[in-house]
Design an enzyme around this catalytic site. Sequence first.
Site, PDB file in Angstrom:
ATOM      1  N   HIS A 203       3.921  50.925  45.037  1.00  0.00           N
ATOM      2  CA  HIS A 203       5.389  50.975  45.734  1.00  0.00           C
ATOM      3  C   HIS A 203       4.513  51.680  47.747  1.00  0.00           C
ATOM      4  CE1 HIS A 203       4.441  55.300  45.102  1.00  0.00           C
ATOM      5  NE2 HIS A 203       5.475  55.685  45.956  1.00  0.00           N
TER       6      HIS A 203
HETATM    7  C1  UD1 Z   1       8.524  57.544  50.294  1.00  0.00           C
HETATM    8  C2  UD1 Z   1       7.554  58.924  50.867  1.00  0.00           C
HETATM    9  C3  UD1 Z   1       5.999  58.573  49.222  1.00  0.00           C
HETATM   10  C4  UD1 Z   1       6.762  58.334  48.262  1.00  0.00           C
HETATM   11  C5  UD1 Z   1       8.092  57.569  47.795  1.00  0.00           C
HETATM   12  C6  UD1 Z   1       8.608  58.054  45.852  1.00  0.00           C
HETATM   13  C7  UD1 Z   1       7.123  59.093  52.787  1.00  0.00           C
HETATM   14  C8  UD1 Z   1       7.076  58.027  54.324  1.00  0.00           C
HETATM   15  N1  UD1 Z   1       6.992  57.826  51.625  1.00  0.00           N
HETATM   16  O1  UD1 Z   1       8.272  56.524  50.072  1.00  0.00           O
HETATM   17  O2  UD1 Z   1       5.637  59.369  50.409  1.00  0.00           O
HETATM   18  O3  UD1 Z   1       5.201  58.358  47.158  1.00  0.00           O
HETATM   19  O4  UD1 Z   1       9.026  58.111  48.444  1.00  0.00           O
HETATM   20  O5  UD1 Z   1       8.464  56.958  45.531  1.00  0.00           O
HETATM   21  O6  UD1 Z   1       8.784  59.372  53.051  1.00  0.00           O
HETATM   22  N2  UD1 Z   1      14.889  51.839  49.477  1.00  0.00           N
HETATM   23  C9  UD1 Z   1      15.736  51.819  49.090  1.00  0.00           C
HETATM   24  N3  UD1 Z   1      16.948  52.855  48.058  1.00  0.00           N
HETATM   25  C10 UD1 Z   1      17.026  53.814  47.908  1.00  0.00           C
HETATM   26  C11 UD1 Z   1      15.127  54.646  48.576  1.00  0.00           C
HETATM   27  C12 UD1 Z   1      14.655  53.733  49.326  1.00  0.00           C
HETATM   28  O7  UD1 Z   1      16.460  50.771  48.831  1.00  0.00           O
HETATM   29  O8  UD1 Z   1      17.446  54.885  47.461  1.00  0.00           O
HETATM   30  C13 UD1 Z   1      13.873  51.178  50.190  1.00  0.00           C
HETATM   31  C14 UD1 Z   1      14.989  50.819  51.706  1.00  0.00           C
HETATM   32  O9  UD1 Z   1      14.496  49.525  51.981  1.00  0.00           O
HETATM   33  C15 UD1 Z   1      13.927  51.423  52.903  1.00  0.00           C
HETATM   34  C16 UD1 Z   1      12.788  51.443  51.607  1.00  0.00           C
HETATM   35  O10 UD1 Z   1      12.479  51.181  49.890  1.00  0.00           O
HETATM   36  O11 UD1 Z   1      13.115  51.100  53.045  1.00  0.00           O
HETATM   37  C17 UD1 Z   1      11.327  52.580  51.459  1.00  0.00           C
HETATM   38  O12 UD1 Z   1      12.188  54.117  51.378  1.00  0.00           O
HETATM   39  P1  UD1 Z   1      11.669  55.112  51.610  1.00  0.00           P
HETATM   40  O13 UD1 Z   1      12.002  56.294  51.660  1.00  0.00           O
HETATM   41  O14 UD1 Z   1      11.199  55.582  53.494  1.00  0.00           O
HETATM   42  O15 UD1 Z   1      10.118  55.598  51.622  1.00  0.00           O
HETATM   43  P2  UD1 Z   1       9.329  55.459  50.638  1.00  0.00           P
HETATM   44  O16 UD1 Z   1       8.177  53.845  49.912  1.00  0.00           O
HETATM   45  O17 UD1 Z   1      10.386  55.347  49.028  1.00  0.00           O
HETATM   46  N1  UDP Z   2       9.487  57.653  37.979  1.00  0.00           N
HETATM   47  C1  UDP Z   2      10.355  57.804  37.530  1.00  0.00           C
HETATM   48  N2  UDP Z   2      10.614  56.336  37.410  1.00  0.00           N
HETATM   49  C2  UDP Z   2      10.047  54.720  37.684  1.00  0.00           C
HETATM   50  C3  UDP Z   2       9.070  54.997  38.301  1.00  0.00           C
HETATM   51  C4  UDP Z   2       8.188  56.115  38.589  1.00  0.00           C
HETATM   52  O1  UDP Z   2      10.985  58.423  36.692  1.00  0.00           O
HETATM   53  O2  UDP Z   2      10.033  54.075  37.490  1.00  0.00           O
HETATM   54  C5  UDP Z   2       8.546  59.536  38.411  1.00  0.00           C
HETATM   55  C6  UDP Z   2       7.184  58.800  37.914  1.00  0.00           C
HETATM   56  O3  UDP Z   2       7.075  59.237  36.501  1.00  0.00           O
HETATM   57  C7  UDP Z   2       6.824  60.408  38.198  1.00  0.00           C
HETATM   58  C8  UDP Z   2       7.354  60.038  39.551  1.00  0.00           C
HETATM   59  O4  UDP Z   2       8.352  59.731  39.344  1.00  0.00           O
HETATM   60  O5  UDP Z   2       6.752  61.797  37.948  1.00  0.00           O
HETATM   61  C9  UDP Z   2       6.131  59.850  40.763  1.00  0.00           C
HETATM   62  O6  UDP Z   2       7.162  59.281  41.814  1.00  0.00           O
HETATM   63  P1  UDP Z   2       6.977  57.584  43.086  1.00  0.00           P
HETATM   64  O7  UDP Z   2       5.757  57.595  42.212  1.00  0.00           O
HETATM   65  O8  UDP Z   2       8.140  57.845  44.095  1.00  0.00           O
HETATM   66  O9  UDP Z   2       5.987  58.975  44.370  1.00  0.00           O
HETATM   67  P2  UDP Z   2       5.225  59.711  44.247  1.00  0.00           P
HETATM   68  O10 UDP Z   2       4.260  60.231  43.167  1.00  0.00           O
HETATM   69  O11 UDP Z   2       3.691  58.241  44.404  1.00  0.00           O
HETATM   70  O12 UDP Z   2       5.231  60.137  45.433  1.00  0.00           O
END
Ligand code: UD1
Ligand code: UDP
Length: 352
Positions: A203
Amino acid sequence: MKFVSVVGARPEFIQAAPVSWALRKTHTEILVHTGQHYDYAMSQAFFDELGVPAPDYNLEAGSGTHARQTAAMLVGMEEVLLKEKPDAVIVRGDTNSTVAGALAASKLGIPVVHIEAGERSFVRTMPEEINRIIADHLASLCFCVSSKSAANLAREGIVEGVHITGDVMLDASLHHRALAREKSNVLERLRLEPGRYALVTVHRAHNTDDPQRLRSIVEALNAVGERIVFPVHPRTRKALQAIDARFAPHVLLTEPASYYDMMVLEENARLIATDSGGVQREAYYFAKPCLTLREETEWTETVEVGWNLLVGADCHKIVAAWRTFQPPAEHPPVLGDGTAAEQIAEILGKQG
Ligand code: UD1
Ligand code: UDP
């Protein structure tokens, strides 16, 4: 004491649980959800499953550009902080929710506590790197997972209020794993045999927003042949659609997994390939070989002990490592002992 804790993204809900339980024994905690993640599977599912206290506020910031999203959180956070007047604000990790919480609090003169402080990838193009640098420099208390993260802070002149407690994600992992085994039927549901599949998550913006890197990862997954389960983050689903990615039948794409399903998938995988910070660490907690789909990682401790290999997004490198990577027998506790949350609550209690 009264604390405002800020959460907004998936890993923050998981990290919040052990800290909330420890903190609420003797303190008041107000939980603020920024609304950064909002799909059921990315947010409410964790509150329902893990018994995380329900948020007292939801700022409903939603998705957007970095500026729009962070700005919406800042406005909402300021209102909450003016109303609640906490003794300190707790932020964790490196998301936009982290930086918004830290900035709103510090501008109001409220002390900031940063959990998972001092992590560095040393890549400033990574949005999370900017967020963690700002949060660390605004925090008056920094809780680090290891001496390496404390050393990173010291190099930037942050030496006061730094504590090494270990990783709260390990606390969560140890706390929930027995229940996860009992409650999750994910292996039966997906027809997976323990030890006979690999688990993949992707991601990071660096991988999803670069079609060449994403295509190369897809090509590698198609080439390895082994059964793969790939719970897909919403960001990645959109990016895969945009490049019209096609997967071989051995690659099973699913919705984002619940935490219990994820734990069971991790514990029973032969191998884990990921660009997630949390999943890299959990791979280590379950003693699973981990291929990290990045060129660098903050979690260098797991690389140094030989359990995590940086393979980037190069198809040939991924496939070669997939077939040959073998961690050593030694598995030292490099990210703490699972008591981080209790230590954090105790140290916070002494500040008042
Ligand atoms: C964010 C964090 C990242 C973290 C990740 C965990 C920042 C800059 N990044 O990244 O560090 O590892 O969360 O998962 O804060 N979206 C949906 N539904 C949701 C959430 C997101 O559809 O519930 C989609 C939207 O299109 C959105 C995109 O995902 O624009 C990215 O979401 P965003 O929260 O901006 O960043 P993440 O990639 O989730
Ligand atoms: N996780 C989850 N379901 C998923 C992917 C990740 O429950 O489909 C959990 C994972 O076990 C860990 C946390 O989410 O505890 C990690 O989050 P993510 O990978 O979104 O973000 P990051 O740690 O890179 O910020």
